[in-house]
Design a protein around this motif. Structure first.
Motif, short mmCIF file in Angstrom:
data_model
loop_
_atom_site.label_atom_id
_atom_site.label_comp_id
_atom_site.label_asym_id
_atom_site.label_seq_id
_atom_site.Cartn_x
_atom_site.Cartn_y
_atom_site.Cartn_z
N LYS A 197 -62.00 -9.86 -10.92
CA LYS A 197 -61.95 -11.28 -10.62
C LYS A 197 -60.50 -11.68 -10.38
O LYS A 197 -59.58 -11.09 -10.94
CB LYS A 197 -62.52 -12.08 -11.80
CG LYS A 197 -62.91 -13.52 -11.49
CD LYS A 197 -63.68 -14.11 -12.65
CE LYS A 197 -64.29 -15.46 -12.27
NZ LYS A 197 -65.11 -16.03 -13.37
N ILE A 244 -63.52 -15.77 -8.34
CA ILE A 244 -62.30 -16.55 -8.49
C ILE A 244 -62.41 -17.44 -9.73
O ILE A 244 -63.38 -18.19 -9.88
CB ILE A 244 -61.98 -17.42 -7.26
CG1 ILE A 244 -61.77 -16.55 -6.03
CG2 ILE A 244 -60.74 -18.26 -7.49
CD1 ILE A 244 -61.34 -17.30 -4.81
N SER A 268 -67.69 -17.46 -4.82
CA SER A 268 -66.46 -17.99 -5.42
C SER A 268 -66.53 -17.99 -6.93
O SER A 268 -65.56 -17.62 -7.62
CB SER A 268 -66.19 -19.40 -4.90
OG SER A 268 -66.10 -19.42 -3.49
N ASN A 269 -67.65 -18.42 -7.49
CA ASN A 269 -67.75 -18.49 -8.96
C ASN A 269 -67.65 -17.12 -9.60
O ASN A 269 -67.13 -16.99 -10.72
CB ASN A 269 -69.08 -19.15 -9.35
CG ASN A 269 -69.12 -20.62 -8.99
OD1 ASN A 269 -68.08 -21.26 -8.87
ND2 ASN A 269 -70.32 -21.16 -8.80
N SER A 300 -61.88 -20.38 -1.79
CA SER A 300 -63.24 -19.85 -1.86
C SER A 300 -63.24 -18.35 -1.60
O SER A 300 -62.24 -17.79 -1.10
CB SER A 300 -64.16 -20.55 -0.86
OG SER A 300 -64.30 -21.91 -1.16
N PHE A 301 -64.36 -17.71 -1.89
CA PHE A 301 -64.46 -16.25 -1.74
C PHE A 301 -65.84 -15.91 -1.21
O PHE A 301 -66.85 -16.20 -1.85
CB PHE A 301 -64.22 -15.58 -3.10
CG PHE A 301 -64.04 -14.09 -3.04
CD1 PHE A 301 -62.79 -13.52 -2.98
CD2 PHE A 301 -65.16 -13.26 -3.05
CE1 PHE A 301 -62.63 -12.13 -2.94
CE2 PHE A 301 -65.00 -11.88 -3.02
CZ PHE A 301 -63.74 -11.32 -2.96
N TYR A 302 -65.88 -15.29 -0.02
CA TYR A 302 -67.14 -14.91 0.61
C TYR A 302 -67.20 -13.39 0.73
O TYR A 302 -66.25 -12.76 1.18
CB TYR A 302 -67.27 -15.55 1.99
CG TYR A 302 -67.65 -17.01 1.93
CD1 TYR A 302 -68.94 -17.43 2.23
CD2 TYR A 302 -66.71 -17.97 1.57
CE1 TYR A 302 -69.30 -18.77 2.18
CE2 TYR A 302 -67.05 -19.32 1.52
CZ TYR A 302 -68.33 -19.71 1.82
OH TYR A 302 -68.67 -21.03 1.76
N ASP A 339 -71.32 -16.98 -0.38
CA ASP A 339 -70.29 -17.63 -1.19
C ASP A 339 -70.38 -17.09 -2.62
O ASP A 339 -71.34 -17.37 -3.35
CB ASP A 339 -70.48 -19.14 -1.17
CG ASP A 339 -69.36 -19.87 -1.89
OD1 ASP A 339 -68.52 -19.22 -2.54
OD2 ASP A 339 -69.32 -21.12 -1.81
N SER A 372 -59.71 -21.48 2.53
CA SER A 372 -59.08 -22.42 1.61
C SER A 372 -58.75 -23.70 2.35
O SER A 372 -58.67 -23.73 3.57
CB SER A 372 -57.82 -21.82 0.99
OG SER A 372 -56.88 -21.44 1.99
N ILE A 408 -61.60 -15.28 2.58
CA ILE A 408 -61.10 -16.26 1.61
C ILE A 408 -60.70 -17.53 2.37
O ILE A 408 -59.55 -17.67 2.79
CB ILE A 408 -59.91 -15.69 0.81
CG1 ILE A 408 -60.29 -14.36 0.17
CG2 ILE A 408 -59.44 -16.68 -0.25
CD1 ILE A 408 -59.13 -13.64 -0.49
N ASN A 458 -60.90 -22.30 -9.23
CA ASN A 458 -60.49 -22.14 -7.85
C ASN A 458 -59.87 -23.38 -7.21
O ASN A 458 -59.77 -23.47 -6.00
CB ASN A 458 -61.67 -21.67 -7.00
CG ASN A 458 -62.72 -22.76 -6.81
OD1 ASN A 458 -62.91 -23.59 -7.67
ND2 ASN A 458 -63.39 -22.73 -5.68
#
Length: 506
Positions: A502, A461, A457-458, A442-444, A455, A427, A425, A464
């Motif tokens: 999520k 999260i 993220s959508n 972000s979220f990977y 990635d 940021s 994550i 975001n």
């Protein structure tokens, strides 16, 4: 007629005699009296102040008198004397002559009173009350963890809780500044705040004050003067918490990177800062060690890289290409004596973020970094350097694709789905078209055991972006079993919570 009167009188006499006899029998039948309740407890804490080193205390309560037919009620209450807050309550009934109770609530260092009441269920006046005095000694937390783990703090403070020594409101906000951290300084079980104040870049030379300490009393954080060891080079940027000398107390390693004054002709070539280590003791941070290789020590991390039971340190000199001072691993001998090793990471340029974490659950800490291969321009090289217990190298690493216009401020990790591989994550912020910073999370995620990260993220999260933050923490802060991602100032209430699929913005 006389005979009839006689018969009636005789029968009446017999009747009265029976009533008197019954009455006499009732009067002569004594009420069964209960024994006065007498108790003892094991361990014997009935005399003086009793010291304990745990959050709980197990007691066996013995009744040394006959048990009433309906049994007894037991009531136990633990109160913290400093605040009069009741920290534990227990109520039960029993026909037995002994009962085992595990009392909790001793989570903060200080004095407590245990009030024990034992009462007959059939006669509330048959009761005994005893009070016991308990002193909870220093609270010991496991500080033999990575600096990343220890940066996910236990407490979520609000800047509204900060007060100066004189009781007036403190207006600065360490929770959105880089150069602050939280740890239990005095061992009372409550996290305190350690903070290097900001400084005016128009002043030359740069002001050099000691750190600010805010001690937690359970309600507010009160600024207290620094009375411990003199620090030759304060202004820590990233502050690493850890028990570096294996004495069970938290120490502080400060990476020092002071922005030069605006009128400094040398600019960032004038980076003569050096790192320091504050060694803790029961009486405070009484010892300071300096590491005098001069540089701009902006990022670093600590953890047991070689699995030998102590904490090693990685320190990155941001401007190593300019001043030639190499980044390094500092191998610990267990007593906070370090051997410097430049191999593998010494020449990696312009590292702005770094954390040690076992990303793939193989038992070795990996090094996750972001650096800028072309100097300070905005090309991000974000990657994982896989650990083997000996060191790190760009040769044994994998690159994570991330936009070059992102300024990373935090790297966080969580194994949200329990597959043994941690998600990453990142940021930080970026500049929008109007020229204003936008702060993001972000979220990977990896689907191949930590080799390639995508990635997502959508997918993972919700909404975001948020207002300004610096420290991002990943922790179940509200203890409801769901992981939270949140900014360190509770007043701003920047938080996302996992809902099973999520992270939802709260």
């Amino acid at each position: 007629m006389k005979f009839l009167i006689f018969v009636i009188s005789f029968l009446s006499l017999i009747s009265c005699s029976k009533i008197d006899k019954v009455s006499s029998l009732l009067k002569s039948d004594p009420i069964v009296k209960e024994d006065s309740i007498k108790i003892t407890v094991t361990p014997d804490i009935s005399v003086g102040t009793n010291n304990i080193n745990k959050d709980s205390l197990s007691l066996i309560i013995y009744v040394n008198s006959n048990i009433p037919a309906l049994g007894l009620t037991y009531s136990l209450e633990v109160k913290r004397n400093e605040t009069n807050i009741i920290t534990f309550k227990f109520d039960s009934t029993s026909l037995s002559n002994s009962i085992n109770v595990k009392l909790g609530g001793f989570t903060i260092k200080g004095n407590y009173t245990i009030k024990l009441t034992v009462t007959s269920k059939s006669n509330i006046n048959n009761s005994v009350i005893q009070n016991f005095v308990i002193n909870r000694n220093r609270i010991y937390k496991n500080y033999l963890k990575t600096s990343y783990e220890l940066s996910n703090f236990d407490s979520w403070f609000s800047s509204a809780q900060l007060y100066k020594e004189d009781g007036s409101k403190y207006n600065n906000n360490p929770f959105i500044d880089e150069q602050s951290t939280q740890l239990d300084i005095d061992g009372d079980g409550q996290e305190d705040v350690f903070y290097y104040e900001g400084y005016d870049l128009n002043i030359n030379p740069t002001p050099n004050p000691p750190p600010s300490i805010f001690m937690n009393n359970g309600l507010i954080l009160k600024q207290t003067p620094w009375v411990d060891a003199k620090i030759k080079e304060p202004h820590g940027t990233k502050i690493l918490i850890g028990d570096f000398n294996n004495d069970s107390l938290p120490d502080l390693f400060s990476l020092v990177a002071v922005d030069p004054p605006n009128n400094s002709p040398a600019g960032y070539l004038n980076t003569f800062d050096f790192c320091n280590l504050l060694i803790n003791s029961p009486s405070g941070f009484t010892k300071e060690k300096d590491y005098t290789d001069q540089g701009f020590w902006y990022s670093g991390c600590s953890g047991d890289i070689d699995n030998d039971g102590d904490l090693d340190i990685i320190a990155f000199n941001f401007h190593n290409q300019s001043n030639g001072v190499k980044s390094r691993i500092m191998w610990n001998d267990g007593n906070a004596n370090f051997t410097i090793d430049f191999n593998g990471i010494g020449d990696i340029p312009v590292v702005d973020q770094s954390e040690l974490v076992d990303i793939n659950n193989d038992g070795f800490l990996d090094l996750v970094i972001n650096f800028h291969p072309n100097g300070v321009n905005r090309i991000n090289d974000f990657r994982i350097l896989y650990g083997n217990g000996k060191g790190f190298s760009l040769i044994n690493s994998s690159i994570i694709n991330i936009s070059g216009d992102l300024f990373l401020q935090n790297l966080d990790f969580v194994d949200i789905d329990g597959d043994g591989v941690k998600e990453i994550i990142p940021s930080g912020n970026y500049i929008n078209l109007s020229g204003s910073p936008v702060y993001f999370i972000s979220f990977y995620k990896s689907y191949d055991k930590g080799k390639i990260y995508l990635d997502k993220s959508n997918q993972f999260i919700d909404y975001n972006t948020a207002g300004r933050f610096y420290h991002i923490i990943v922790q179940d802060i509200d203890k409801n079993g769901l992981i939270d991602i949140f900014s360190s100032d509770k007043k701003d209430n920047i938080r996302w919570e996992w809902n099973g699929s999520k992270f939802i913005k709260k």
